[in-house]
Every structure is written in C-alpha cells, then in structure tokens.
Design a protein around this motif. Sequence first.
Motif, PDB file in Angstrom:
ATOM      1  N   ALA A  26     -32.122 -32.096 -24.853  1.00 50.11           N
ATOM      2  CA  ALA A  26     -30.964 -31.223 -24.654  1.00 50.11           C
ATOM      3  C   ALA A  26     -29.667 -32.018 -24.668  1.00 50.11           C
ATOM      4  O   ALA A  26     -28.657 -31.573 -25.228  1.00 50.11           O
ATOM      5  N   ASP A  27     -29.667 -33.202 -24.067  1.00 53.96           N
ATOM      6  CA  ASP A  27     -28.433 -33.988 -24.019  1.00 53.96           C
ATOM      7  C   ASP A  27     -28.048 -34.533 -25.390  1.00 53.96           C
ATOM      8  O   ASP A  27     -26.864 -34.743 -25.670  1.00 53.96           O
ATOM      9  N   TRP A  28     -29.022 -34.752 -26.271  1.00 52.96           N
ATOM     10  CA  TRP A  28     -28.722 -35.223 -27.627  1.00 52.96           C
ATOM     11  C   TRP A  28     -27.862 -34.212 -28.369  1.00 52.96           C
ATOM     12  O   TRP A  28     -27.015 -34.581 -29.193  1.00 52.96           O
ATOM     13  N   LEU A  29     -28.057 -32.936 -28.074  1.00 54.99           N
ATOM     14  CA  LEU A  29     -27.271 -31.897 -28.731  1.00 54.99           C
ATOM     15  C   LEU A  29     -25.776 -32.077 -28.481  1.00 54.99           C
ATOM     16  O   LEU A  29     -24.953 -31.781 -29.353  1.00 54.99           O
ATOM     17  N   LEU A  30     -25.407 -32.568 -27.300  1.00 61.88           N
ATOM     18  CA  LEU A  30     -23.989 -32.713 -26.987  1.00 61.88           C
ATOM     19  C   LEU A  30     -23.315 -33.751 -27.876  1.00 61.88           C
ATOM     20  O   LEU A  30     -22.153 -33.584 -28.260  1.00 61.88           O
ATOM     21  N   ASP A 165     -22.259 -45.514 -20.489  1.00 62.56           N
ATOM     22  CA  ASP A 165     -22.092 -44.105 -20.130  1.00 62.56           C
ATOM     23  C   ASP A 165     -20.673 -43.612 -20.391  1.00 62.56           C
ATOM     24  O   ASP A 165     -20.413 -42.409 -20.319  1.00 62.56           O
ATOM     25  N   LEU A 166     -19.746 -44.531 -20.689  1.00 63.44           N
ATOM     26  CA  LEU A 166     -18.331 -44.190 -20.800  1.00 63.44           C
ATOM     27  C   LEU A 166     -17.960 -43.789 -22.221  1.00 63.44           C
ATOM     28  O   LEU A 166     -18.597 -44.208 -23.193  1.00 63.44           O
ATOM     29  N   ASP A 167     -16.891 -42.982 -22.337  1.00 70.04           N
ATOM     30  CA  ASP A 167     -16.377 -42.600 -23.648  1.00 70.04           C
ATOM     31  C   ASP A 167     -15.006 -43.228 -23.874  1.00 70.04           C
ATOM     32  O   ASP A 167     -14.565 -44.098 -23.110  1.00 70.04           O
ATOM     33  N   LEU A 168     -14.307 -42.787 -24.919  1.00 70.55           N
ATOM     34  CA  LEU A 168     -13.017 -43.384 -25.256  1.00 70.55           C
ATOM     35  C   LEU A 168     -11.942 -43.104 -24.213  1.00 70.55           C
ATOM     36  O   LEU A 168     -10.924 -43.791 -24.171  1.00 70.55           O
ATOM     37  N   ASN A 169     -12.154 -42.089 -23.382  1.00 73.58           N
ATOM     38  CA  ASN A 169     -11.219 -41.815 -22.290  1.00 73.58           C
ATOM     39  C   ASN A 169     -11.508 -42.661 -21.055  1.00 73.58           C
ATOM     40  O   ASN A 169     -10.876 -42.484 -20.015  1.00 73.58           O
ATOM     41  N   GLN A 170     -12.515 -43.548 -21.161  1.00 73.83           N
ATOM     42  CA  GLN A 170     -12.899 -44.483 -20.099  1.00 73.83           C
ATOM     43  C   GLN A 170     -13.432 -43.777 -18.854  1.00 73.83           C
ATOM     44  O   GLN A 170     -13.314 -44.282 -17.741  1.00 73.83           O
ATOM     45  N   HIS A 171     -14.008 -42.592 -19.068  1.00 68.80           N
ATOM     46  CA  HIS A 171     -14.769 -41.961 -17.997  1.00 68.80           C
ATOM     47  C   HIS A 171     -16.125 -41.547 -18.560  1.00 68.80           C
ATOM     48  O   HIS A 171     -16.391 -41.709 -19.754  1.00 68.80           O
ATOM     49  N   VAL A 172     -17.003 -41.044 -17.697  1.00 69.33           N
ATOM     50  CA  VAL A 172     -18.371 -40.735 -18.114  1.00 69.33           C
ATOM     51  C   VAL A 172     -18.360 -39.689 -19.230  1.00 69.33           C
ATOM     52  O   VAL A 172     -17.703 -38.648 -19.118  1.00 69.33           O
ATOM     53  N   ASN A 173     -19.083 -39.975 -20.300  1.00 65.37           N
ATOM     54  CA  ASN A 173     -19.197 -39.047 -21.419  1.00 65.37           C
ATOM     55  C   ASN A 173     -19.921 -37.779 -20.989  1.00 65.37           C
ATOM     56  O   ASN A 173     -20.829 -37.815 -20.155  1.00 65.37           O
ATOM     57  N   ASN A 174     -19.525 -36.650 -21.572  1.00 59.36           N
ATOM     58  CA  ASN A 174     -20.086 -35.360 -21.144  1.00 59.36           C
ATOM     59  C   ASN A 174     -21.595 -35.284 -21.320  1.00 59.36           C
ATOM     60  O   ASN A 174     -22.266 -34.566 -20.580  1.00 59.36           O
ATOM     61  N   ARG A 175     -22.147 -36.024 -22.282  1.00 62.49           N
ATOM     62  CA  ARG A 175     -23.595 -35.986 -22.493  1.00 62.49           C
ATOM     63  C   ARG A 175     -24.358 -36.486 -21.271  1.00 62.49           C
ATOM     64  O   ARG A 175     -25.433 -35.976 -20.939  1.00 62.49           O
ATOM     65  N   GLU A 176     -23.806 -37.498 -20.603  1.00 59.94           N
ATOM     66  CA  GLU A 176     -24.558 -38.178 -19.553  1.00 59.94           C
ATOM     67  C   GLU A 176     -24.876 -37.264 -18.376  1.00 59.94           C
ATOM     68  O   GLU A 176     -25.933 -37.385 -17.749  1.00 59.94           O
ATOM     69  N   TRP A 180     -28.557 -36.855 -16.908  1.00 60.42           N
ATOM     70  CA  TRP A 180     -28.900 -37.113 -15.509  1.00 60.42           C
ATOM     71  C   TRP A 180     -29.587 -35.902 -14.879  1.00 60.42           C
ATOM     72  O   TRP A 180     -30.522 -36.053 -14.089  1.00 60.42           O
ATOM     73  N   ALA A 181     -29.129 -34.710 -15.212  1.00 65.20           N
ATOM     74  CA  ALA A 181     -29.734 -33.502 -14.655  1.00 65.20           C
ATOM     75  C   ALA A 181     -31.179 -33.355 -15.126  1.00 65.20           C
ATOM     76  O   ALA A 181     -32.089 -33.094 -14.326  1.00 65.20           O
ATOM     77  N   VAL A 182     -31.406 -33.534 -16.425  1.00 67.16           N
ATOM     78  CA  VAL A 182     -32.765 -33.408 -16.964  1.00 67.16           C
ATOM     79  C   VAL A 182     -33.673 -34.474 -16.369  1.00 67.16           C
ATOM     80  O   VAL A 182     -34.822 -34.202 -15.995  1.00 67.16           O
ATOM     81  N   GLU A 183     -33.173 -35.702 -16.257  1.00 64.43           N
ATOM     82  CA  GLU A 183     -33.995 -36.790 -15.729  1.00 64.43           C
ATOM     83  C   GLU A 183     -34.312 -36.622 -14.246  1.00 64.43           C
ATOM     84  O   GLU A 183     -35.278 -37.205 -13.755  1.00 64.43           O
ATOM     85  N   SER A 184     -33.522 -35.839 -13.541  1.00 69.02           N
ATOM     86  CA  SER A 184     -33.745 -35.689 -12.106  1.00 69.02           C
ATOM     87  C   SER A 184     -34.807 -34.644 -11.776  1.00 69.02           C
ATOM     88  O   SER A 184     -35.153 -34.469 -10.602  1.00 69.02           O
ATOM     89  N   LEU A 185     -35.332 -33.943 -12.790  1.00 70.39           N
ATOM     90  CA  LEU A 185     -36.437 -33.023 -12.525  1.00 70.39           C
ATOM     91  C   LEU A 185     -37.675 -33.844 -12.159  1.00 70.39           C
ATOM     92  O   LEU A 185     -38.136 -34.668 -12.944  1.00 70.39           O
ATOM     93  N   PRO A 186     -38.226 -33.653 -10.968  1.00 67.86           N
ATOM     94  CA  PRO A 186     -39.319 -34.532 -10.516  1.00 67.86           C
ATOM     95  C   PRO A 186     -40.631 -34.247 -11.238  1.00 67.86           C
ATOM     96  O   PRO A 186     -40.829 -33.184 -11.837  1.00 67.86           O
ATOM     97  N   ALA A 230     -26.321 -30.711  -8.873  1.00 69.19           N
ATOM     98  CA  ALA A 230     -24.966 -31.139  -8.534  1.00 69.19           C
ATOM     99  C   ALA A 230     -24.905 -32.653  -8.692  1.00 69.19           C
ATOM    100  O   ALA A 230     -25.675 -33.378  -8.054  1.00 69.19           O
ATOM    101  N   ILE A 231     -24.009 -33.122  -9.568  1.00 68.53           N
ATOM    102  CA  ILE A 231     -23.765 -34.556  -9.706  1.00 68.53           C
ATOM    103  C   ILE A 231     -22.649 -34.905  -8.728  1.00 68.53           C
ATOM    104  O   ILE A 231     -21.518 -34.426  -8.863  1.00 68.53           O
ATOM    105  N   VAL A 232     -22.973 -35.742  -7.740  1.00 68.35           N
ATOM    106  CA  VAL A 232     -22.092 -35.924  -6.585  1.00 68.35           C
ATOM    107  C   VAL A 232     -21.802 -37.404  -6.362  1.00 68.35           C
ATOM    108  O   VAL A 232     -22.677 -38.265  -6.551  1.00 68.35           O
ATOM    109  N   HIS A 233     -20.557 -37.684  -5.959  1.00 67.14           N
ATOM    110  CA  HIS A 233     -20.204 -39.000  -5.419  1.00 67.14           C
ATOM    111  C   HIS A 233     -20.371 -38.891  -3.905  1.00 67.14           C
ATOM    112  O   HIS A 233     -19.505 -38.340  -3.217  1.00 67.14           O
ATOM    113  N   PRO A 234     -21.490 -39.380  -3.348  1.00 60.80           N
ATOM    114  CA  PRO A 234     -21.796 -39.101  -1.939  1.00 60.80           C
ATOM    115  C   PRO A 234     -20.817 -39.734  -0.955  1.00 60.80           C
ATOM    116  O   PRO A 234     -20.527 -39.143   0.090  1.00 60.80           O
ATOM    117  N   GLU A 235     -20.294 -40.920  -1.261  1.00 58.61           N
ATOM    118  CA  GLU A 235     -19.380 -41.569  -0.327  1.00 58.61           C
ATOM    119  C   GLU A 235     -18.074 -40.795  -0.189  1.00 58.61           C
ATOM    120  O   GLU A 235     -17.509 -40.687   0.904  1.00 58.61           O
TER     121      GLU A 235
END
Length: 255
Positions: A26-30, A165-176, A180-186, A230-235
């Motif tokens: 699914a993430d490859w589609l992005l 994981d970063l894109d040209l805007n120097q933040h996490v690319n939308n694909r990631e 992460w959501a798909v990989e977190s399915l146990p 939910a992708i969260v920054h816990p701190e």
Amino acid sequence: MTAPDCFTSELALPYSALNTNGRIKADWLLNLFQDAASHQCHGLGISGFDMAQKGFKWVVSQYDIHIHSHPSWLSNLNLSTWRSPWKNLYEVRRFIIAKKDGQPLISATGIWILIKAVNGKPVRLSPHLPDHLMQPPAEPPELFRVSTPLTEYHHEFPIRVRFLDLDLNQHVNNREYLRWAVESLPEPHCFSYTPVRCKIAYLKEGLFGQDLVSRVRLEFTPTGLDTEHAIVHPEKDIELARISISWSPLTETDP
C-alpha cells in the motif's frame, strides 16, 4: 478526461512492489502517485521545484486509497491522474490504476496545500496558479476528520526517523507514515490480512532522529479487520498522522 487535463502513464507492476503475501504494498502506491503528480505538475509549471523558486512548498494533507483488486506481478497497467483546486485552498488530485481493458483496480484521492516556505502558513491558490488552472472539481473530496486522540489502543510499535525517511522538504515523506502503520499490525494478522482501504490525515511534520510510536487499535468485523493508527511523538505528546485501514482476510486462492 483528456489531455492536458489528465496525465496517463503505463507501467508493468514490478517485483519490488509486492509484499511477502504477493499483494501490492500500500505504501508503494504513494511513491507512484507522487511521481505521476509531479510529472504532470512539471508540465503545468506548478511542480514542487517551480513553487520553491517562488518561496512556496506543496505539502500533502490527506490520502484516501481504495484497493478494489490486487494486480499481479508484471501486470500491464495504466495510471491516470488529474487535479483541480477546491475552495481556493486545496489542490485535489484523483488517481486511477486500471487494466488495459479499462477495469479499475485501484482508485485514490490526494489533497495538497500550498504553504509559505518561511513560516509554513497556507496560502490561497489563485494568486500563485495560472488562471486556467483555477477550475473547481466536479465533486468535493470526502475528508478524513480527526476529532479526538487515540487514547485506547492494543499495540504500540516503536519508530526511529531515519535519513532515508526524509523528502526534499527535509521532513518525513508521506509514504513512511503508511508504511509504519502497516508494519505495526502485530502477528499473526500481518500475514493473514491485506489492506483494501487506507485513509491518511497528515497533522504535523516528522523530523530526522525523532523517536516516535505507532499506536494501533484493532476491531474485527464480519468482513475483516479495521485498524486505527496514531503516529505520535510521545515525549511531546504530539500526533503527527492518523491512519485508518480496512483489511480483508487472505484466502487460499490469493497470490
């Protein structure tokens, strides 16, 4: 939809696009959608590079992806995409991946916002896009609204933001975020279900070196499995993205 309104490209589904279940990632589609959108925007003079020269950035706000049927390895496919502004603030883009006979396999909607590079504030589109591109979409998009935090969840998956994981805007690319959501399915669910719909709301930017978590809530249904991520920054207690995925069970006849 005909040129120049619609951009179309041909592809044969590569081996690298398949997961261990033989289904499309699914993430490859992005990445595929981003490349097609960028190609068309380049021809229209409104690509990310074009807007950067004017002091602006395109940032994606939402995605809604429907996987109606999974293509197989080396399937000959057509990818079509077209864009329209909405409310003079959002750039709405539709995508369709279809067989050569026109049968749609995957459809998606993406929503972008144009922001000032210096402060990240959204701007109206009409002062910065040519007049002929300011045409409203035929149908308003279905928005994925995040109203409450995900306080109850069944699983938590740790994440470290890497350089790649970063894109040209120097933040996490939308694909990631979707990866992460798909990989977190146990286990064992990750081996017995496949995504059929993914809704993503991008809320805040992720940055290099951050330690994040993907929190997952599972709900089994008569037809499969629904998960909320939910992708969260816990701190900092900041939610960066919310992802809702509907999963269909794999069967013995699946690839």
